[in-house]
Design a protein around this motif. Structure first.
Motif, PDB file in Angstrom:
ATOM      1  N   GLN A  86      14.748 -11.193  10.984  1.00 29.61           N
ATOM      2  CA  GLN A  86      13.731 -10.547  11.813  1.00 29.61           C
ATOM      3  C   GLN A  86      13.080  -9.361  11.101  1.00 29.61           C
ATOM      4  O   GLN A  86      11.983  -8.937  11.461  1.00 29.61           O
ATOM      5  CB  GLN A  86      14.334 -10.072  13.140  1.00 29.61           C
ATOM      6  N   ALA A  87      13.759  -8.811  10.087  1.00 21.04           N
ATOM      7  CA  ALA A  87      13.245  -7.635   9.374  1.00 21.04           C
ATOM      8  C   ALA A  87      12.400  -8.010   8.163  1.00 21.04           C
ATOM      9  O   ALA A  87      11.833  -7.134   7.510  1.00 21.04           O
ATOM     10  CB  ALA A  87      14.412  -6.756   8.926  1.00 21.04           C
ATOM     11  N   ALA A  88      12.322  -9.289   7.860  1.00 19.35           N
ATOM     12  CA  ALA A  88      11.673  -9.713   6.619  1.00 19.35           C
ATOM     13  C   ALA A  88      10.227  -9.239   6.527  1.00 19.35           C
ATOM     14  O   ALA A  88       9.779  -8.765   5.478  1.00 19.35           O
ATOM     15  CB  ALA A  88      11.754 -11.230   6.484  1.00 19.35           C
ATOM     16  N   GLU A  89       9.483  -9.346   7.609  1.00 15.91           N
ATOM     17  CA  GLU A  89       8.069  -8.967   7.566  1.00 15.91           C
ATOM     18  C   GLU A  89       7.902  -7.469   7.309  1.00 15.91           C
ATOM     19  O   GLU A  89       7.053  -7.051   6.501  1.00 15.91           O
ATOM     20  CB  GLU A  89       7.391  -9.358   8.882  1.00 15.91           C
ATOM     21  N   ALA A  90       8.724  -6.651   7.973  1.00 16.72           N
ATOM     22  CA  ALA A  90       8.638  -5.201   7.778  1.00 16.72           C
ATOM     23  C   ALA A  90       9.015  -4.824   6.352  1.00 16.72           C
ATOM     24  O   ALA A  90       8.394  -3.936   5.745  1.00 16.72           O
ATOM     25  CB  ALA A  90       9.550  -4.483   8.778  1.00 16.72           C
ATOM     26  N   ASN A  91      10.018  -5.495   5.798  1.00 14.99           N
ATOM     27  CA  ASN A  91      10.431  -5.188   4.435  1.00 14.99           C
ATOM     28  C   ASN A  91       9.365  -5.618   3.429  1.00 14.99           C
ATOM     29  O   ASN A  91       9.127  -4.935   2.430  1.00 14.99           O
ATOM     30  CB  ASN A  91      11.775  -5.844   4.131  1.00 14.99           C
ATOM     31  N   SER A  92       8.710  -6.733   3.700  1.00 16.39           N
ATOM     32  CA  SER A  92       7.616  -7.162   2.832  1.00 16.39           C
ATOM     33  C   SER A  92       6.457  -6.162   2.882  1.00 16.39           C
ATOM     34  O   SER A  92       5.803  -5.901   1.859  1.00 16.39           O
ATOM     35  CB  SER A  92       7.121  -8.552   3.246  1.00 16.39           C
ATOM     36  N   ARG A  93       6.217  -5.586   4.047  1.00 18.65           N
ATOM     37  CA  ARG A  93       5.158  -4.581   4.146  1.00 18.65           C
ATOM     38  C   ARG A  93       5.489  -3.354   3.300  1.00 18.65           C
ATOM     39  O   ARG A  93       4.621  -2.801   2.631  1.00 18.65           O
ATOM     40  CB  ARG A  93       4.953  -4.178   5.612  1.00 18.65           C
ATOM     41  N   ILE A  94       6.759  -2.934   3.322  1.00 12.40           N
ATOM     42  CA  ILE A  94       7.186  -1.816   2.466  1.00 12.40           C
ATOM     43  C   ILE A  94       6.906  -2.152   1.002  1.00 12.40           C
ATOM     44  O   ILE A  94       6.404  -1.325   0.237  1.00 12.40           O
ATOM     45  CB  ILE A  94       8.697  -1.536   2.651  1.00 12.40           C
ATOM     46  N   ARG A  95       7.264  -3.374   0.618  1.00 14.80           N
ATOM     47  CA  ARG A  95       7.113  -3.759  -0.790  1.00 14.80           C
ATOM     48  C   ARG A  95       5.649  -3.816  -1.216  1.00 14.80           C
ATOM     49  O   ARG A  95       5.332  -3.532  -2.374  1.00 14.80           O
ATOM     50  CB  ARG A  95       7.801  -5.099  -1.040  1.00 14.80           C
ATOM     51  N   ARG A  96       4.784  -4.171  -0.320  1.00 18.46           N
ATOM     52  CA  ARG A  96       3.360  -4.269  -0.670  1.00 18.46           C
ATOM     53  C   ARG A  96       2.625  -2.947  -0.401  1.00 18.46           C
ATOM     54  O   ARG A  96       2.218  -2.249  -1.324  1.00 18.46           O
ATOM     55  CB  ARG A  96       2.716  -5.412   0.114  1.00 18.46           C
ATOM     56  N   GLU A  97       2.458  -2.643   0.872  1.00 13.67           N
ATOM     57  CA  GLU A  97       1.663  -1.471   1.239  1.00 13.67           C
ATOM     58  C   GLU A  97       2.366  -0.177   0.856  1.00 13.67           C
ATOM     59  O   GLU A  97       1.725   0.757   0.358  1.00 13.67           O
ATOM     60  CB  GLU A  97       1.381  -1.509   2.747  1.00 13.67           C
ATOM     61  N   GLY A  98       3.673  -0.110   1.090  1.00 14.50           N
ATOM     62  CA  GLY A  98       4.411   1.097   0.734  1.00 14.50           C
ATOM     63  C   GLY A  98       4.362   1.374  -0.763  1.00 14.50           C
ATOM     64  O   GLY A  98       4.149   2.512  -1.190  1.00 14.50           O
ATOM     65  N   THR A  99       4.547   0.328  -1.560  1.00 15.87           N
ATOM     66  CA  THR A  99       4.483   0.490  -3.020  1.00 15.87           C
ATOM     67  C   THR A  99       3.094   0.941  -3.445  1.00 15.87           C
ATOM     68  O   THR A  99       2.946   1.859  -4.274  1.00 15.87           O
ATOM     69  CB  THR A  99       4.861  -0.828  -3.719  1.00 15.87           C
ATOM     70  N   ARG A 100       2.070   0.310  -2.896  1.00 10.76           N
ATOM     71  CA  ARG A 100       0.697   0.689  -3.243  1.00 10.76           C
ATOM     72  C   ARG A 100       0.439   2.166  -2.908  1.00 10.76           C
ATOM     73  O   ARG A 100      -0.123   2.916  -3.725  1.00 10.76           O
ATOM     74  CB  ARG A 100      -0.294  -0.207  -2.503  1.00 10.76           C
ATOM     75  N   ASN A 101       0.869   2.596  -1.727  1.00 10.97           N
ATOM     76  CA  ASN A 101       0.654   3.991  -1.331  1.00 10.97           C
ATOM     77  C   ASN A 101       1.411   4.958  -2.237  1.00 10.97           C
ATOM     78  O   ASN A 101       0.886   6.024  -2.595  1.00 10.97           O
ATOM     79  CB  ASN A 101       1.065   4.193   0.128  1.00 10.97           C
ATOM     80  N   LEU A 102       2.645   4.599  -2.598  1.00 13.53           N
ATOM     81  CA  LEU A 102       3.423   5.471  -3.489  1.00 13.53           C
ATOM     82  C   LEU A 102       2.815   5.533  -4.885  1.00 13.53           C
ATOM     83  O   LEU A 102       2.769   6.609  -5.502  1.00 13.53           O
ATOM     84  CB  LEU A 102       4.871   4.983  -3.570  1.00 13.53           C
ATOM     85  N   LEU A 103       2.364   4.389  -5.394  1.00 15.10           N
ATOM     86  CA  LEU A 103       1.709   4.397  -6.703  1.00 15.10           C
ATOM     87  C   LEU A 103       0.448   5.257  -6.678  1.00 15.10           C
ATOM     88  O   LEU A 103       0.198   6.040  -7.607  1.00 15.10           O
ATOM     89  CB  LEU A 103       1.370   2.974  -7.132  1.00 15.10           C
ATOM     90  N   ASP A 104      -0.338   5.140  -5.620  1.00 11.97           N
ATOM     91  CA  ASP A 104      -1.552   5.959  -5.503  1.00 11.97           C
ATOM     92  C   ASP A 104      -1.210   7.444  -5.439  1.00 11.97           C
ATOM     93  O   ASP A 104      -1.875   8.276  -6.077  1.00 11.97           O
ATOM     94  CB  ASP A 104      -2.352   5.556  -4.255  1.00 11.97           C
ATOM     95  N   ALA A 105      -0.171   7.777  -4.676  1.00  9.08           N
ATOM     96  CA  ALA A 105       0.239   9.181  -4.569  1.00  9.08           C
ATOM     97  C   ALA A 105       0.760   9.706  -5.904  1.00  9.08           C
ATOM     98  O   ALA A 105       0.480  10.844  -6.292  1.00  9.08           O
ATOM     99  CB  ALA A 105       1.309   9.324  -3.483  1.00  9.08           C
ATOM    100  N   ALA A 106       1.522   8.880  -6.618  1.00 10.45           N
ATOM    101  CA  ALA A 106       2.041   9.283  -7.925  1.00 10.45           C
ATOM    102  C   ALA A 106       0.895   9.535  -8.906  1.00 10.45           C
ATOM    103  O   ALA A 106       0.922  10.510  -9.681  1.00 10.45           O
ATOM    104  CB  ALA A 106       2.991   8.218  -8.467  1.00 10.45           C
ATOM    105  N   ARG A 107      -0.125   8.677  -8.872  1.00 13.20           N
ATOM    106  CA  ARG A 107      -1.293   8.877  -9.744  1.00 13.20           C
ATOM    107  C   ARG A 107      -2.016  10.176  -9.386  1.00 13.20           C
ATOM    108  O   ARG A 107      -2.426  10.941 -10.260  1.00 13.20           O
ATOM    109  CB  ARG A 107      -2.269   7.704  -9.604  1.00 13.20           C
ATOM    110  N   ALA A 108      -2.189  10.420  -8.084  1.00  7.39           N
ATOM    111  CA  ALA A 108      -2.882  11.640  -7.642  1.00  7.39           C
ATOM    112  C   ALA A 108      -2.128  12.887  -8.082  1.00  7.39           C
ATOM    113  O   ALA A 108      -2.732  13.923  -8.347  1.00  7.39           O
ATOM    114  CB  ALA A 108      -3.051  11.623  -6.126  1.00  7.39           C
TER     115      ALA A 108
END
Length: 197
Positions: A86-108
């Protein structure tokens, strides 16, 4: 080194943050749970209460800390492993959107290094696709992918009996993460040395 740890109050983060502080690093520990801020402060980290999906607040938090390194140890997993499907979708969101947001923040923040948690086994369906997306994004940014085996030990789904390989004791995973801080861009697999490879 100044290190921003996203997922600092999680299963791995709670082992990792004290090791980083003990090694002399200045650590910001991010959690989305306000009640966990005191425990991060108690082990010597600067607590940051933030949700990885709030991109503006996340960027502000990372930029304010001015890290040399961002460590992405975020997952969205239930306490009961029977609920993992049941948690698979939420974990996939972390891996996609969460990673993208962290990479953007790290670049900034002009952080020079980025390391991210992945898995050392193949997930079916969209879960596997999300892992591939995470790894591709991290490697494209010159980061390090940390492929962990299934955690066992205190606080994990397997506190007493190790799971089938690939696996790694959570305390050993934390120690080996500290050792990987200066690794060049690429993939590092962190599993028990006795696991077949």
């Amino acid at each position: 080194m100044r290190i921003f740890v996203a997922g600092a109050s999680g299963v791995l983060g709670s082992h990792l943050v004290p090791l980083l502080v003990a090694a002399g690093h200045s650590v910001a520990g991010m959690t989305r749970t306000p009640s966990k801020a005191d425990s991060l402060r108690a082990v010597g980290a600067e607590p940051v209460v933030c949700d990885v999906f709030d991109a503006d607040a996340l960027t502000e938090a990372v930029v304010s800390f001015r890290p040399d390194t961002v460590l992405h140890e975020l997952t969205d997993l239930p306490d009961d492993r029977q609920l993992l499907p049941q948690a698979a979708e939420a974990n996939s969101r972390i891996r996609r959107e969460g990673t993208r947001n962290l990479l953007d923040a790290a670049r900034a923040a002009s952080a020079g290094r980025f390391l991210a948690q992945s898995v050392a086994w193949t997930l079916p369906g969209d879960g596997g696709a999300a892992v591939a997306d995470l790894e591709s994004a991290v490697l494209a940014a010159g980061g390090v992918v940390l492929r962990y085996g299934q955690f066992y030990g205190d606080g994990t789904f397997y506190p007493h009996t190790p799971p089938a390989p690939p696996r790694v004791h959570v305390a050993d995973a934390a120690r080996r993460t500290v050792a990987a801080l200066h690794a060049p861009s690429g993939v590092i697999t962190i599993v028990d040395e006795t696991d077949p490879t």
